[in-house]
Design a protein around this motif. Structure first.
Motif: not given
Ligand code: FES
Length: 183
Positions: A36-52, A57-63
């Protein structure tokens, strides 16, 4: 705690970490989450990838912004182009400047006046050519037009003038390129 089977989806819905047998597949021993928690973990991981990803991309643009500000632009060394008399009034002469990979074009406007520009359109880099009847540099890719004498944009999508090259006729009659003029 024992495993329970979710009849609707037909899969294990809860897993007791302590109860995961050593013989269980490695992936389940490493990730002993409840189904039941797998979906939650996947969403959290997805959000983490999104933020990373957004951070990278922001760091690349500044560079890139810093690099474009700091890079040294090759304005070219003075070098001879051709004997000035070889270009008739109203004619053009193709050459390479400041490097062999940079197409450039000179135009003799009248007896005394020569101008030269990078041949690369400032829109997307197509090659411009001279249209005598309209007294302009024309880019056929997207119908960009530049003033023949100044290189400023007349019409079309380009927003910057053509890259101008300073030229002069020296006492020996040679037309010289003196360097790129930064806009
Ligand atoms: S590349 Fe010249 S107008 Fe687009």
């Amino acid at each position: 705690m024992s495993d329970e089977v979710d009849d609707r989806v037909g899969r294990v819905s809860r897993i007791d970490v302590e109860a995961v047998p050593v013989a269980a597949p490695l992936w389940r021993r490493d990730f002993p989450y409840e189904a039941a928690g797998e979906d939650e973990v996947t969403r959290r991981a997805f959000a983490r990838y999104l933020v990373a990803g957004a951070g990278a991309m922001a760091a690349g643009n500044v560079g890139i912004a810093i690099w474009t500000q700091l890079r040294s632009i090759n304005t070219g060394e003075p070098s001879p182009i051709v004997a000035a008399g070889e270009i008739a009034v109203g004619d053009t002469y193709l050459f390479r400047y400041p490097n062999e990979s940079d197409p450039a074009i000179a135009l003799r406007l009248d007896e005394e006046t020569y101008v030269a520009f990078s041949q690369k359109c400032t829109h997307l880099g197509c090659v411009v050519f001279f249209e005598a009847e309209d007294h302009r540099w024309h880019c056929p890719c997207h119908e960009g037009n530049f003033d023949a004498a100044t290189g400023r944009v007349i019409s079309g999508p380009p927003t910057r003038p053509l890259g101008k090259i300073d030229v002069e006729v020296r006492p020996d009659g040679q037309l010289w390129a003196l360097g790129r003029v930064e806009a």
